[in-house]
Design an enzyme around this catalytic site. Structure first.
Site, PDB file in Angstrom:
ATOM      1  N   SER A 268       0.322  13.172 -15.156  1.00  0.00           N
ATOM      2  CA  SER A 268      -1.027  13.986 -15.815  1.00  0.00           C
ATOM      3  C   SER A 268      -1.221  15.144 -16.526  1.00  0.00           C
ATOM      4  O   SER A 268      -0.385  15.932 -16.135  1.00  0.00           O
ATOM      5  CB  SER A 268      -2.343  13.495 -14.986  1.00  0.00           C
ATOM      6  OG  SER A 268      -3.718  13.671 -15.482  1.00  0.00           O
TER       7      SER A 268
ATOM      8  N   LYS B  40      -1.929  15.283  -9.183  1.00  0.00           N
ATOM      9  CA  LYS B  40      -1.040  15.454 -10.551  1.00  0.00           C
ATOM     10  C   LYS B  40       0.036  16.737 -10.719  1.00  0.00           C
ATOM     11  O   LYS B  40       0.877  16.131 -11.093  1.00  0.00           O
ATOM     12  CB  LYS B  40      -1.659  14.727 -11.179  1.00  0.00           C
ATOM     13  CG  LYS B  40      -2.268  13.825 -11.280  1.00  0.00           C
ATOM     14  CD  LYS B  40      -0.831  12.541 -10.657  1.00  0.00           C
ATOM     15  CE  LYS B  40      -1.552  11.373 -10.839  1.00  0.00           C
ATOM     16  NZ  LYS B  40      -0.663  10.071 -11.072  1.00  0.00           N
TER      17      LYS B  40
ATOM     18  N   TYR C  22      -8.207  15.789  -7.853  1.00  0.00           N
ATOM     19  CA  TYR C  22      -6.945  14.590  -8.477  1.00  0.00           C
ATOM     20  C   TYR C  22      -5.782  15.463  -9.253  1.00  0.00           C
ATOM     21  O   TYR C  22      -4.857  15.705  -9.369  1.00  0.00           O
ATOM     22  CB  TYR C  22      -7.605  13.944  -9.844  1.00  0.00           C
ATOM     23  CG  TYR C  22      -7.119  13.331 -10.216  1.00  0.00           C
ATOM     24  CD1 TYR C  22      -6.578  11.908  -9.617  1.00  0.00           C
ATOM     25  CD2 TYR C  22      -6.902  13.434 -11.357  1.00  0.00           C
ATOM     26  CE1 TYR C  22      -5.590  11.124 -10.788  1.00  0.00           C
ATOM     27  CE2 TYR C  22      -5.728  12.603 -12.590  1.00  0.00           C
ATOM     28  CZ  TYR C  22      -4.915  11.490 -12.035  1.00  0.00           C
ATOM     29  OH  TYR C  22      -4.264  10.779 -12.782  1.00  0.00           O
TER      30      TYR C  22
ATOM     31  N   ASP D 241       0.846  -1.419   0.330  1.00  0.00           N
ATOM     32  CA  ASP D 241      -0.206  -0.012  -0.366  1.00  0.00           C
ATOM     33  C   ASP D 241       0.988   1.108  -0.131  1.00  0.00           C
ATOM     34  O   ASP D 241       1.463   1.767   1.208  1.00  0.00           O
ATOM     35  CB  ASP D 241      -0.873   0.365   1.512  1.00  0.00           C
ATOM     36  CG  ASP D 241      -2.254   0.822   1.327  1.00  0.00           C
ATOM     37  OD1 ASP D 241      -1.838   1.981   0.878  1.00  0.00           O
ATOM     38  OD2 ASP D 241      -2.443   0.962   2.610  1.00  0.00           O
TER      39      ASP D 241
HETATM   40  N1  LIG Z   1      -5.968   5.739 -17.367  1.00  0.00           N
HETATM   41  C1  LIG Z   1      -5.669   7.302 -17.706  1.00  0.00           C
HETATM   42  O1  LIG Z   1      -6.405   8.107 -17.914  1.00  0.00           O
HETATM   43  C2  LIG Z   1      -4.463   8.396 -16.949  1.00  0.00           C
HETATM   44  C3  LIG Z   1      -4.287   9.610 -17.368  1.00  0.00           C
HETATM   45  C4  LIG Z   1      -3.290  10.459 -16.766  1.00  0.00           C
HETATM   46  C5  LIG Z   1      -2.389   9.676 -15.594  1.00  0.00           C
HETATM   47  N2  LIG Z   1      -2.801   8.678 -15.195  1.00  0.00           N
HETATM   48  C6  LIG Z   1      -2.040   8.165 -14.180  1.00  0.00           C
HETATM   49  O2  LIG Z   1      -1.445   6.995 -14.434  1.00  0.00           O
HETATM   50  C7  LIG Z   1      -1.538   5.590 -13.199  1.00  0.00           C
HETATM   51  C8  LIG Z   1      -1.567   3.753 -13.632  1.00  0.00           C
HETATM   52  O3  LIG Z   1      -3.032   4.281 -13.704  1.00  0.00           O
HETATM   53  P1  LIG Z   1      -3.759   3.326 -14.648  1.00  0.00           P
HETATM   54  O4  LIG Z   1      -3.835   4.099 -15.701  1.00  0.00           O
HETATM   55  O5  LIG Z   1      -2.916   2.151 -14.606  1.00  0.00           O
HETATM   56  O6  LIG Z   1      -5.101   3.250 -13.170  1.00  0.00           O
HETATM   57  P2  LIG Z   1      -5.449   1.657 -13.075  1.00  0.00           P
HETATM   58  O7  LIG Z   1      -6.506   1.245 -12.112  1.00  0.00           O
HETATM   59  O8  LIG Z   1      -5.529   0.961 -14.526  1.00  0.00           O
HETATM   60  O9  LIG Z   1      -4.173   1.045 -12.507  1.00  0.00           O
HETATM   61  C9  LIG Z   1      -3.520   1.645 -10.901  1.00  0.00           C
HETATM   62  C10 LIG Z   1      -3.310   0.317  -9.874  1.00  0.00           C
HETATM   63  O10 LIG Z   1      -2.918   1.387  -8.817  1.00  0.00           O
HETATM   64  C11 LIG Z   1      -3.183  -0.037  -7.830  1.00  0.00           C
HETATM   65  N3  LIG Z   1      -3.321   0.980  -6.851  1.00  0.00           N
HETATM   66  C12 LIG Z   1      -4.457   1.899  -6.055  1.00  0.00           C
HETATM   67  N4  LIG Z   1      -4.237   2.607  -4.716  1.00  0.00           N
HETATM   68  C13 LIG Z   1      -3.305   1.616  -4.639  1.00  0.00           C
HETATM   69  C14 LIG Z   1      -2.571   1.474  -3.097  1.00  0.00           C
HETATM   70  N5  LIG Z   1      -2.425   2.659  -2.247  1.00  0.00           N
HETATM   71  N6  LIG Z   1      -0.711   1.639  -3.774  1.00  0.00           N
HETATM   72  C15 LIG Z   1      -0.763   0.564  -4.095  1.00  0.00           C
HETATM   73  N7  LIG Z   1      -0.829   0.241  -5.250  1.00  0.00           N
HETATM   74  C16 LIG Z   1      -2.077   1.176  -5.375  1.00  0.00           C
HETATM   75  C17 LIG Z   1      -4.454  -0.677  -8.232  1.00  0.00           C
HETATM   76  O11 LIG Z   1      -4.769  -1.933  -7.590  1.00  0.00           O
HETATM   77  C18 LIG Z   1      -4.515  -0.508  -9.712  1.00  0.00           C
HETATM   78  O12 LIG Z   1      -3.995  -2.028  -9.917  1.00  0.00           O
HETATM   79  C19 LIG Z   1      -1.862   6.684 -11.733  1.00  0.00           C
HETATM   80  O13 LIG Z   1      -1.162   7.337 -11.128  1.00  0.00           O
HETATM   81  C20 LIG Z   1      -3.058   7.440 -12.861  1.00  0.00           C
HETATM   82  O14 LIG Z   1      -3.308   8.862 -12.130  1.00  0.00           O
HETATM   83  C21 LIG Z   1      -4.267   7.762 -15.423  1.00  0.00           C
END
Ligand SMILES: NC(=O)c1ccc[n+]([C@@H]2O[C@H](COP(=O)([O-])OP(=O)(O)OC[C@H]3O[C@@H](n4cnc5c(N)ncnc54)[C@H](O)[C@@H]3O)[C@@H](O)[C@H]2O)c1
Length: 251
Positions: free
Chosen positions: A140, A157, A153, A60
């Site tokens: 992001s 970022k 959010y 976590d």
């Molecule tokens: N998908 C998008 O549109 C997008 C765009 C910009 C930035 N992001 C960023 O990219 C990163 C990855 O996101 P994603 O799109 O792969 O999302 P996702 O939801 O597919 O994956 C996120 C992962 O983080 C894990 N997680 C959540 N809380 C946690 C914690 N407290 N400790 C450890 N693990 C934890 C989840 O179990 C999951 O496996 C994030 O930081 C997100 O903010 C995503």
């Protein structure tokens, strides 16, 4: 230009999810030993079992002891740490700021900002024990081009971008610190944001209309940029927050 991470040790948080899992596979394909870290134990173990040299660690990222143990486990399993990818993060459900409760905001700060602080704090000494290393944070594009409904959010970022640039000045020249700024991508993130399993068509159309490259990001787009920033080919790049946004932030 082929990027090699042969025998490098890479830790990725949130690696059971969209960007993290594809990034883990990409590092593994490039020869790295990968530490697949996630709060989702089953997801992390499943992915680690599919990679040639990987272990799963339940973490976590909001808990300091857990992040300290994660780095120690990487060092004891593979002999050191070369690359730390602070990827774990979650959006809040789309909502006007005035309707958000304090608990949601505290959780956003913990998962998206405290996590990156802890990942950096505990990775830097381990990277220095190797002599040099790289941190890549996942921020992001929404930090630079915020839309309504995700203000807190987006602010988290923004903190990641500022932490990346500030830390880069503190730990150079032996440790480089960079970030990527992805645009929307259809990962588990979308479910966290909307509550729906897939991005609703109307929302996709609206989002894509603002992206000159006329599509959302793929996890591979993000993984490619993370690997480049972590590679020796990017050896002069630090404090770079790379927009992986199909041009979304131009206008
Ligand atoms: N998908 C998008 O549109 C997008 C765009 C910009 C930035 N992001 C960023 O990219 C990163 C990855 O996101 P994603 O799109 O792969 O999302 P996702 O939801 O597919 O994956 C996120 C992962 O983080 C894990 N997680 C959540 N809380 C946690 C914690 N407290 N400790 C450890 N693990 C934890 C989840 O179990 C999951 O496996 C994030 O930081 C997100 O903010 C995503």
């Amino acid at each position: 230009m082929e990027l090699s991470f042969k025998d490098k040790v890479v830790v990725i948080t949130g690696a059971a999810g969209g960007f993290g899992s594809v990034t883990a596979r990409a590092f593994a394909d490039a020869g790295a030993h990968v530490v697949v870290s996630d709060i989702n134990t089953a997801g992390a173990e499943k992915l680690a079992a599919e990679l040639p040299s990987a272990i799963a660690v339940t973490t976590d990222v909001t808990e300091e002891d857990a992040v300290r143990d994660l780095i120690a486990t990487a060092e004891s399993a593979f002999g050191g740490l070369d690359v730390m990818v602070n990827n774990a993060g979650v959006p809040h459900r789309s909502s006007a700021l005035v309707d958000l409760d304090v608990e949601t905001v505290d959780q956003q700060l913990a998962v998206n900002v405290r996590s990156v602080f802890l990942g950096c704090k505990h990775a830097v000494p381990a990277l220095r024990r190797r002599g040099r290393g790289v941190i890549v944070n996942i921020a992001s594009i929404a930090a630079k081009r915020p839309r309504p409904g995700l203000t807190i959010y987006n602010a988290t970022k923004g903190a990641v971008i500022t932490m990346t640039r500030g830390l880069a000045t503190e730990v150079a020249p032996d440790v480089r610190v960079n970030a990527v700024n992805p645009v929307i991508s259809e990962t588990g993130f979308v479910k966290s944001l909307t509550g729906a399993d897939a991005l609703p068509d109307e929302l996709r159309t609206n989002w894509v209309s603002g992206i000159p490259m006329a599509r959302t990001a793929t996890p591979q787009d993000v993984a490619n940029s993370v690997l480049f920033l972590a590679s020796d080919q990017a050896g002069f790049l630090t404090g770079v927050c790379l927009d992986v946004d199909g041009g979304r932030s131009i206008q």
